[in-house]
Write a protein that holds these residues in place. Structure first.
Motif, PDB file in Angstrom:
ATOM      1  N   HIS A  20     -54.904  -2.848  71.953  1.00 40.57           N
ATOM      2  CA  HIS A  20     -54.065  -1.655  71.872  1.00 40.57           C
ATOM      3  C   HIS A  20     -52.628  -2.047  71.549  1.00 40.57           C
ATOM      4  CE1 HIS A  20     -57.280   0.808  73.483  1.00 40.57           C
ATOM      5  NE2 HIS A  20     -57.439  -0.088  74.430  1.00 40.57           N
ATOM      6  N   GLY A  21     -52.082  -1.381  70.558  1.00 43.50           N
ATOM      7  CA  GLY A  21     -50.691  -1.630  70.182  1.00 43.50           C
ATOM      8  C   GLY A  21     -49.796  -0.543  70.744  1.00 43.50           C
ATOM      9  N   ILE A  22     -48.800  -0.941  71.539  1.00 42.99           N
ATOM     10  CA  ILE A  22     -47.846   0.012  72.102  1.00 42.99           C
ATOM     11  C   ILE A  22     -46.483  -0.285  71.505  1.00 42.99           C
ATOM     12  CG2 ILE A  22     -46.703   0.804  74.210  1.00 42.99           C
ATOM     13  CD1 ILE A  22     -49.273   0.124  75.718  1.00 42.99           C
ATOM     14  N   HIS A  23     -45.941   0.700  70.793  1.00 39.94           N
ATOM     15  CA  HIS A  23     -44.637   0.534  70.157  1.00 39.94           C
ATOM     16  C   HIS A  23     -43.657   1.519  70.789  1.00 39.94           C
ATOM     17  CE1 HIS A  23     -47.494  -1.074  67.224  1.00 39.94           C
ATOM     18  NE2 HIS A  23     -46.498  -1.852  66.828  1.00 39.94           N
ATOM     19  N   VAL A  24     -42.664   0.987  71.459  1.00 39.89           N
ATOM     20  CA  VAL A  24     -41.647   1.824  72.086  1.00 39.89           C
ATOM     21  C   VAL A  24     -40.474   1.940  71.125  1.00 39.89           C
ATOM     22  CG1 VAL A  24     -40.121   2.103  74.069  1.00 39.89           C
ATOM     23  CG2 VAL A  24     -42.357   1.017  74.369  1.00 39.89           C
ATOM     24  N   CYS A  25     -40.133   3.165  70.767  1.00 43.08           N
ATOM     25  CA  CYS A  25     -39.023   3.372  69.844  1.00 43.08           C
ATOM     26  C   CYS A  25     -37.691   3.152  70.574  1.00 43.08           C
ATOM     27  CB  CYS A  25     -39.055   4.773  69.253  1.00 43.08           C
ATOM     28  SG  CYS A  25     -37.692   5.012  68.080  1.00 43.08           S
ATOM     29  N   MET A  26     -36.884   2.285  70.010  1.00 44.58           N
ATOM     30  CA  MET A  26     -35.571   1.996  70.580  1.00 44.58           C
ATOM     31  C   MET A  26     -34.464   2.449  69.637  1.00 44.58           C
ATOM     32  SD  MET A  26     -36.383   0.794  73.477  1.00 44.58           S
ATOM     33  CE  MET A  26     -34.871   0.080  74.109  1.00 44.58           C
ATOM     34  N   GLY A  27     -34.807   3.348  68.715  1.00 37.61           N
ATOM     35  CA  GLY A  27     -33.799   3.900  67.818  1.00 37.61           C
ATOM     36  C   GLY A  27     -32.766   4.692  68.615  1.00 37.61           C
ATOM     37  N   ALA A  52     -31.670   7.834  68.769  1.00 32.68           N
ATOM     38  CA  ALA A  52     -32.032   9.103  69.413  1.00 32.68           C
ATOM     39  C   ALA A  52     -32.908   8.874  70.645  1.00 32.68           C
ATOM     40  CB  ALA A  52     -32.734  10.022  68.416  1.00 32.68           C
ATOM     41  N   CYS A  53     -33.836   7.946  70.542  1.00 36.11           N
ATOM     42  CA  CYS A  53     -34.706   7.648  71.683  1.00 36.11           C
ATOM     43  C   CYS A  53     -33.933   6.887  72.760  1.00 36.11           C
ATOM     44  CB  CYS A  53     -35.927   6.856  71.226  1.00 36.11           C
ATOM     45  SG  CYS A  53     -37.080   7.861  70.248  1.00 36.11           S
ATOM     46  N   HIS A  54     -33.058   6.010  72.316  1.00 37.90           N
ATOM     47  CA  HIS A  54     -32.279   5.206  73.267  1.00 37.90           C
ATOM     48  C   HIS A  54     -31.425   6.086  74.171  1.00 37.90           C
ATOM     49  CE1 HIS A  54     -29.113   2.410  74.654  1.00 37.90           C
ATOM     50  NE2 HIS A  54     -30.119   1.561  74.697  1.00 37.90           N
ATOM     51  N   VAL A  55     -30.741   7.064  73.558  1.00 34.65           N
ATOM     52  CA  VAL A  55     -29.868   7.919  74.375  1.00 34.65           C
ATOM     53  C   VAL A  55     -30.663   8.842  75.300  1.00 34.65           C
ATOM     54  CG1 VAL A  55     -27.957   7.871  72.724  1.00 34.65           C
ATOM     55  CG2 VAL A  55     -29.636   9.725  72.606  1.00 34.65           C
ATOM     56  N   ARG A  56     -31.952   8.978  75.041  1.00 32.00           N
ATOM     57  CA  ARG A  56     -32.792   9.829  75.907  1.00 32.00           C
ATOM     58  C   ARG A  56     -33.611   9.006  76.903  1.00 32.00           C
ATOM     59  NH1 ARG A  56     -34.539  13.348  70.866  1.00 32.00           N
ATOM     60  NH2 ARG A  56     -32.822  14.811  70.820  1.00 32.00           N
ATOM     61  N   GLY A  57     -33.308   7.734  77.010  1.00 29.13           N
ATOM     62  CA  GLY A  57     -33.938   6.959  78.084  1.00 29.13           C
ATOM     63  C   GLY A  57     -35.019   5.971  77.668  1.00 29.13           C
ATOM     64  N   ALA A  58     -35.044   5.581  76.411  1.00 30.77           N
ATOM     65  CA  ALA A  58     -36.081   4.649  75.957  1.00 30.77           C
ATOM     66  C   ALA A  58     -36.043   3.309  76.694  1.00 30.77           C
ATOM     67  CB  ALA A  58     -35.964   4.416  74.443  1.00 30.77           C
ATOM     68  N   GLU A  59     -34.841   2.912  77.110  1.00 32.45           N
ATOM     69  CA  GLU A  59     -34.706   1.623  77.819  1.00 32.45           C
ATOM     70  C   GLU A  59     -35.525   1.632  79.117  1.00 32.45           C
ATOM     71  OE1 GLU A  59     -32.247  -0.642  76.327  1.00 32.45           O
ATOM     72  OE2 GLU A  59     -33.440  -2.084  77.465  1.00 32.45           O
ATOM     73  N   LYS A  60     -35.452   2.751  79.838  1.00 34.46           N
ATOM     74  CA  LYS A  60     -36.214   2.850  81.095  1.00 34.46           C
ATOM     75  C   LYS A  60     -37.716   2.856  80.809  1.00 34.46           C
ATOM     76  CE  LYS A  60     -32.807   5.279  83.885  1.00 34.46           C
ATOM     77  NZ  LYS A  60     -32.371   6.567  84.400  1.00 34.46           N
ATOM     78  N   VAL A  61     -38.088   3.516  79.713  1.00 30.99           N
ATOM     79  CA  VAL A  61     -39.513   3.558  79.330  1.00 30.99           C
ATOM     80  C   VAL A  61     -40.000   2.145  79.013  1.00 30.99           C
ATOM     81  CG1 VAL A  61     -41.149   4.399  77.583  1.00 30.99           C
ATOM     82  CG2 VAL A  61     -39.389   5.938  78.508  1.00 30.99           C
ATOM     83  N   LEU A  62     -39.204   1.426  78.224  1.00 29.44           N
ATOM     84  CA  LEU A  62     -39.581   0.050  77.878  1.00 29.44           C
ATOM     85  C   LEU A  62     -39.669  -0.823  79.124  1.00 29.44           C
ATOM     86  CD1 LEU A  62     -40.152  -2.176  75.797  1.00 29.44           C
ATOM     87  CD2 LEU A  62     -37.676  -2.514  75.600  1.00 29.44           C
ATOM     88  N   ASP A  63     -38.683  -0.683  80.010  1.00 27.02           N
ATOM     89  CA  ASP A  63     -38.695  -1.468  81.251  1.00 27.02           C
ATOM     90  C   ASP A  63     -39.983  -1.223  82.035  1.00 27.02           C
ATOM     91  OD1 ASP A  63     -36.280  -2.610  80.761  1.00 27.02           O
ATOM     92  OD2 ASP A  63     -35.145  -1.335  82.141  1.00 27.02           O
ATOM     93  N   ARG A  64     -40.386   0.044  82.101  1.00 25.08           N
ATOM     94  CA  ARG A  64     -41.590   0.362  82.881  1.00 25.08           C
ATOM     95  C   ARG A  64     -42.843  -0.227  82.219  1.00 25.08           C
ATOM     96  NH1 ARG A  64     -42.659   4.260  86.811  1.00 25.08           N
ATOM     97  NH2 ARG A  64     -40.441   4.092  87.210  1.00 25.08           N
TER      98      ARG A  64
END
Ligand code: FES
Length: 156
Positions: free
Chosen positions: A77-84, A86-98
């Motif tokens: 399974h490939g999981i790609h977390v968007c860190m662009g 728009a996503c970054h300012v909406r909390g992508a960092e926390k999603v990636l951390d989790r």
């Protein structure tokens, strides 16, 4: 014969035959080999260079130029977390951390059981849905850290 029982050499031969050993189709050839083997093993690149009568360095340069190609085995399974942005300012960092915590793998790594490969990407064109995570090609929008576990569990 299933993909599981096909050897790497058989896969390469089938793909090369499909492209009639046309070296101008190298990108497509490598895409198809990766689609079958889930990555580009060294032996496959060597065989491709030999059959197409082109330098191995040319094959490697293409295989390493495109981010979509991987020279290392990838998880099922490939999981790609968007860190662009728009996503970054909406909390992508926390999603990636989790994801990193739950999978015990850093971005760019594959879990030891070969089930998941976690990667980051920079904008997948769905900014309004951010934070966005692409799982096996399927877009998940408005992902929060709390949703991460269920996303992982949803991968069979
Ligand atoms: S920044 Fe994430 S989809 Fe555009």
């Amino acid at each position: 014969m299933t993909l599981d029982t096909r050897s790497k050499a058989e896969v390469v031969n089938i793909v090369l035959a499909k492209y009639q050993n046309d070296s101008s189709m190298l990108v497509g050839i490598l895409q198809d080999i990766q689609a079958e083997l889930n990555y580009l093993p060294r032996e496959a690149l060597e065989m491709t260079a030999e059959v197409l009568s082109i330098p191995l360095s040319r094959v490697y340069s293409v295989a390493t130029f495109f981010k979509a190609f991987s020279l290392k085995p990838r998880g099922r399974h490939g999981i790609h977390v968007c860190m662009g942005t728009a996503c970054h300012v909406r909390g992508a960092e926390k999603v990636l951390d989790r994801f990193q915590t739950e999978l015990c793998a850093c971005a760019g790594e594959t879990t030891p059981d070969m089930k998941f490969t976690l990667e980051t990407v920079n904008c997948v064109g769905a900014c309004a849905l951010g934070p966005v995570v692409v799982v096996d090609g399927e877009y998940e929008g408005q992902v929060t850290a709390e949703k991460v576990k269920s996303i992982i569990e949803g991968c069979k």
